[in-house]
Design a protein around this motif. Structure first.
Motif, mmCIF file in Angstrom:
data_model
loop_
_atom_site.group_PDB
_atom_site.id
_atom_site.type_symbol
_atom_site.label_atom_id
_atom_site.label_comp_id
_atom_site.label_asym_id
_atom_site.label_seq_id
_atom_site.Cartn_x
_atom_site.Cartn_y
_atom_site.Cartn_z
ATOM 1 N N MET A 1 -8.585 6.178 -7.656
ATOM 2 C CA MET A 1 -8.603 5.206 -6.556
ATOM 3 C C MET A 1 -8.184 3.826 -7.057
ATOM 4 O O MET A 1 -7.494 3.088 -6.360
ATOM 5 N N GLU A 2 -8.622 3.500 -8.271
ATOM 6 C CA GLU A 2 -8.228 2.205 -8.830
ATOM 7 C C GLU A 2 -6.708 2.123 -8.975
ATOM 8 O O GLU A 2 -6.093 1.090 -8.665
ATOM 9 N N GLN A 3 -6.095 3.221 -9.446
ATOM 10 C CA GLN A 3 -4.634 3.215 -9.615
ATOM 11 C C GLN A 3 -3.920 3.063 -8.277
ATOM 12 O O GLN A 3 -2.899 2.364 -8.168
ATOM 13 N N LEU A 4 -4.421 3.706 -7.240
ATOM 14 C CA LEU A 4 -3.825 3.557 -5.906
ATOM 15 C C LEU A 4 -3.927 2.116 -5.426
ATOM 16 O O LEU A 4 -2.977 1.576 -4.839
ATOM 17 N N LEU A 5 -5.068 1.494 -5.665
ATOM 18 C CA LEU A 5 -5.251 0.091 -5.277
ATOM 19 C C LEU A 5 -4.283 -0.812 -6.029
ATOM 20 O O LEU A 5 -3.702 -1.741 -5.456
ATOM 21 N N VAL A 6 -4.082 -0.538 -7.319
ATOM 22 C CA VAL A 6 -3.141 -1.327 -8.124
ATOM 23 C C VAL A 6 -1.726 -1.175 -7.588
ATOM 24 O O VAL A 6 -0.992 -2.164 -7.426
ATOM 25 N N HIS A 7 -1.315 0.065 -7.297
ATOM 26 C CA HIS A 7 0.035 0.300 -6.751
ATOM 27 C C HIS A 7 0.202 -0.398 -5.406
ATOM 28 O O HIS A 7 1.261 -0.962 -5.100
ATOM 29 N N CYS A 8 -0.850 -0.361 -4.595
ATOM 30 C CA CYS A 8 -0.793 -1.000 -3.281
ATOM 31 C C CYS A 8 -0.673 -2.515 -3.434
ATOM 32 O O CYS A 8 0.122 -3.154 -2.731
ATOM 33 N N ALA A 9 -1.431 -3.080 -4.351
ATOM 34 C CA ALA A 9 -1.357 -4.526 -4.588
ATOM 35 C C ALA A 9 0.041 -4.934 -5.037
ATOM 36 O O ALA A 9 0.591 -5.941 -4.571
ATOM 37 N N ASN A 10 0.619 -4.143 -5.918
ATOM 38 C CA ASN A 10 1.982 -4.438 -6.376
ATOM 39 C C ASN A 10 2.983 -4.354 -5.237
ATOM 40 O O ASN A 10 3.900 -5.179 -5.135
ATOM 41 N N ALA A 11 2.810 -3.360 -4.345
ATOM 42 C CA ALA A 11 3.718 -3.213 -3.207
ATOM 43 C C ALA A 11 3.607 -4.403 -2.258
ATOM 44 O O ALA A 11 4.616 -4.915 -1.751
ATOM 45 N N ILE A 12 2.396 -4.846 -2.013
ATOM 46 C CA ILE A 12 2.196 -5.999 -1.131
ATOM 47 C C ILE A 12 2.788 -7.259 -1.747
ATOM 48 O O ILE A 12 3.460 -8.041 -1.069
ATOM 49 N N GLU A 13 2.577 -7.440 -3.052
ATOM 50 C CA GLU A 13 3.093 -8.632 -3.722
ATOM 51 C C GLU A 13 4.618 -8.664 -3.731
ATOM 52 O O GLU A 13 5.232 -9.733 -3.716
ATOM 53 N N SER A 14 5.251 -7.478 -3.760
ATOM 54 C CA SER A 14 6.721 -7.417 -3.755
ATOM 55 C C SER A 14 7.285 -7.240 -2.347
ATOM 56 O O SER A 14 8.484 -7.021 -2.177
ATOM 57 N N ASN A 15 6.406 -7.311 -1.333
ATOM 58 C CA ASN A 15 6.816 -7.175 0.071
ATOM 59 C C ASN A 15 7.474 -5.837 0.380
ATOM 60 O O ASN A 15 8.364 -5.737 1.235
ATOM 61 N N ASP A 16 7.039 -4.793 -0.316
ATOM 62 C CA ASP A 16 7.546 -3.438 -0.054
ATOM 63 C C ASP A 16 6.648 -2.808 1.013
ATOM 64 O O ASP A 16 5.683 -2.097 0.704
ATOM 65 N N ALA A 17 6.966 -3.083 2.271
ATOM 66 C CA ALA A 17 6.109 -2.647 3.373
ATOM 67 C C ALA A 17 6.017 -1.130 3.474
ATOM 68 O O ALA A 17 4.969 -0.581 3.815
ATOM 69 N N ARG A 40 -16.993 3.844 -1.037
ATOM 70 C CA ARG A 40 -17.351 2.613 -0.336
ATOM 71 C C ARG A 40 -16.788 1.388 -1.065
ATOM 72 O O ARG A 40 -16.336 0.432 -0.434
ATOM 73 N N LEU A 41 -16.824 1.434 -2.395
ATOM 74 C CA LEU A 41 -16.220 0.363 -3.193
ATOM 75 C C LEU A 41 -14.729 0.250 -2.877
ATOM 76 O O LEU A 41 -14.213 -0.848 -2.617
ATOM 77 N N THR A 42 -14.040 1.377 -2.883
ATOM 78 C CA THR A 42 -12.603 1.384 -2.623
ATOM 79 C C THR A 42 -12.298 0.921 -1.211
ATOM 80 O O THR A 42 -11.308 0.224 -0.971
ATOM 81 N N CYS A 43 -13.163 1.275 -0.264
ATOM 82 C CA CYS A 43 -12.977 0.839 1.112
ATOM 83 C C CYS A 43 -13.024 -0.688 1.192
ATOM 84 O O CYS A 43 -12.256 -1.305 1.937
ATOM 85 N N GLY A 44 -13.923 -1.305 0.411
ATOM 86 C CA GLY A 44 -13.981 -2.760 0.376
ATOM 87 C C GLY A 44 -12.683 -3.370 -0.119
ATOM 88 O O GLY A 44 -12.196 -4.369 0.423
ATOM 89 N N PHE A 45 -12.093 -2.772 -1.145
ATOM 90 C CA PHE A 45 -10.816 -3.262 -1.672
ATOM 91 C C PHE A 45 -9.669 -2.985 -0.704
ATOM 92 O O PHE A 45 -8.728 -3.781 -0.595
ATOM 93 N N LEU A 46 -9.755 -1.854 -0.001
ATOM 94 C CA LEU A 46 -8.739 -1.538 1.009
ATOM 95 C C LEU A 46 -8.693 -2.616 2.081
ATOM 96 O O LEU A 46 -7.622 -3.118 2.433
ATOM 97 N N ARG A 47 -9.856 -2.969 2.587
ATOM 98 C CA ARG A 47 -9.906 -4.004 3.615
ATOM 99 C C ARG A 47 -9.369 -5.341 3.091
ATOM 100 O O ARG A 47 -8.653 -6.062 3.773
ATOM 101 N N ALA A 48 -9.698 -5.645 1.836
ATOM 102 C CA ALA A 48 -9.240 -6.903 1.244
ATOM 103 C C ALA A 48 -7.718 -6.910 1.093
ATOM 104 O O ALA A 48 -7.066 -7.940 1.329
ATOM 105 N N LEU A 49 -7.138 -5.783 0.717
ATOM 106 C CA LEU A 49 -5.681 -5.709 0.576
ATOM 107 C C LEU A 49 -4.988 -5.819 1.927
ATOM 108 O O LEU A 49 -3.923 -6.436 2.045
ATOM 109 N N ILE A 50 -5.591 -5.220 2.959
ATOM 110 C CA ILE A 50 -5.032 -5.360 4.306
ATOM 111 C C ILE A 50 -5.055 -6.821 4.729
ATOM 112 O O ILE A 50 -4.081 -7.342 5.291
ATOM 113 N N SER A 51 -6.148 -7.496 4.424
ATOM 114 C CA SER A 51 -6.252 -8.917 4.753
ATOM 115 C C SER A 51 -5.199 -9.726 4.005
ATOM 116 O O SER A 51 -4.579 -10.633 4.576
#
Length: 416
Positions: A1-17, A40-51
């Motif tokens: 889950m941490e790796q998915l969050l990292v990949h998602c953060a990188n995608a958002i930072e590079s505007n890869d929608a 539940r921890l990952t869900c918290g990070f998911l919401r933060a990345l969406i924000s």
């Protein structure tokens, strides 16, 4: 889950929608808000990345759609009554550890003083003070006069209180009176955002007045600076553009110095009897989002893991507890600049700051260690205590959680 969050953060930072959307939907399916602690921890990070995505280029529309489709991602922090907050704090050693260690160090440092001025910079709205008053009342036939000064600066940071500082002061004064302790309560409107500059100036003025009065009355006054999980809200070096309210010429400081370092040197200039610092032992200050995400993920699993040991699933207290953690996650991940106030630093960094400000640590006595161990026995197995140099550290399953350090001014001449 941490790796998915990292990949998602990188995608958002590079505007890869497109990539961000794929990862967000995967995370949404596996990170349920009512799952196990890791989900539940990952869900918290998911919401933060969406924000965060909602504020980022081509990801804005995607984030808006995700947020609308999942209303359960909204954080609703609770405003506590005094009784609720006291019970909430007692649930876990997270704050009680600091209260217990700090009170033991303070009681030893103020022995023999007839007046004790406590400057309480605390995230928990003076919840530590009643236990300190109780200890003073039980140790002294005639307890010292207590002057309590707080900074009105935490109304927007969880845990939040549903009454005014004046009402809180009245309750504390009445409680002290019931223990035959005289308490004076004062609120100084001063914010962490400018390094508590107004508070420091107030303390300088009152200290001069008190010295004259104390000499006339032949009484001694101790100055206690009690910092409980509050100093990490003061801007650090990555916000070097922040203007300082302090007089650089007076303190011989460069405008490039962080407000944290400036604040500590200003505290040192007051020559306090003791400074107690309690804070979380993590590093959430990186300017790189992915580094910050990894640090937060590998620290904030701890409160999610511990909550399963003391709060039943679906309880209101558990919802309040996890909402406060989610607020922290969102602040660390979704915000930058002045809006990102959760800038926790590790114990080693604070130790260096304290040395630079001409403080040195003092060892917690056997009584302090014994009291902390007794307090931990009241909680679930998994909590532990260890000593690192002069400091005490609260652990969960061997991982550092919160540290407590007691400091006094070096005897050598203060050099800014």
């Amino acid at each position: 889950m941490e790796q998915l969050l990292v990949h998602c953060a990188n995608a958002i930072e590079s505007n890869d929608a497109t990539l961000a959307q794929q990862i967000l939907w995967v995370l949404n399916n596996i990170a349920t808000p009512d799952g196990d602690s890791n989900q539940r921890l990952t869900c918290g990070f998911l919401r933060a990345l969406i924000s965060r995505a909602a504020q980022s280029g081509s990801c804005k529309i995607l984030a808006a759609a995700m947020a609308n489709a999942h209303s359960n991602l909204v954080v609703n922090t609770h405003k506590f009554s005094v009784i609720e907050l006291a019970n909430f704090v007692d649930l876990t050693p997270w704050h009680r550890f600091g209260f217990t260690a700090a009170n033991a160090a303070i009681l030893e440092a103020i022995e023999g003083f007839s007046v004790v001025h406590i400057v309480d910079l605390s995230l928990t709205h003076c919840m530590q003070i009643p236990t300190l008053i109780d200890a003073l009342a039980s140790r002294h036939e005639v307890p010292p006069l207590i002057k309590l000064t707080i900074a009105g600066a935490t109304h927007d940071i969880p845990p939040m209180l549903d009454l005014s500082y004046d009402e809180l002061g009245s309750k504390l004064i009445n409680f002290a009176r019931s223990r035959n302790v005289i308490l004076e309560f004062r609120v100084v409107p001063s914010s962490y955002s400018d390094g508590f500059g107004t508070l420091i100036e107030h303390l300088r003025v009152t200290q001069q007045q008190n010295l004259i009065y104390a000499a006339d009355q032949n009484r001694s006054e101790a100055l206690v600076i009690n910092c409980h999980m509050m100093l990490h809200y003061i801007p650090e070096e990555t916000l070097s553009s922040i203007s300082s309210p302090y007089d650089f010429e007076l303190n011989n400081l460069s405008p490039a110095s962080s407000l944290r370092s400036i604040f500590l040197k200003a505290v040192r200039s007051l020559d306090p009897t003791i400074v107690v610092l309690v804070d979380e032992d993590a590093d959430l200050t990186s300017t790189n989002l992915v580094c910050r995400l990894k640090s937060a993920f590998n620290y904030l699993w701890i409160p999610y893991d511990t909550v399963d040991t003391f709060l039943p699933k679906g309880s209101k207290q558990r919802q309040w507890y996890e909402a406060d953690i989610c607020w922290k996650i969102e602040n660390v991940i979704a915000h930058e600049g002045l809006q990102r106030v959760e800038r926790v630093e590790p114990k080693t960094k604070w130790a260096q700051r304290m040395r630079n400000a001409n403080f040195h640590g003092i060892t917690f006595g056997e009584d302090a260690v014994s009291e902390v161990k007794t307090m931990l026995d009241e909680h679930a197995a998994g909590w532990g205590l260890k000593k690192e140099d002069e400091d005490l550290v609260l652990t969960w399953k061997g991982h550092n959680v919160v540290f407590a350090t007691a400091l006094v001014a070096c005897l050598t001449k203060f050099i800014s």
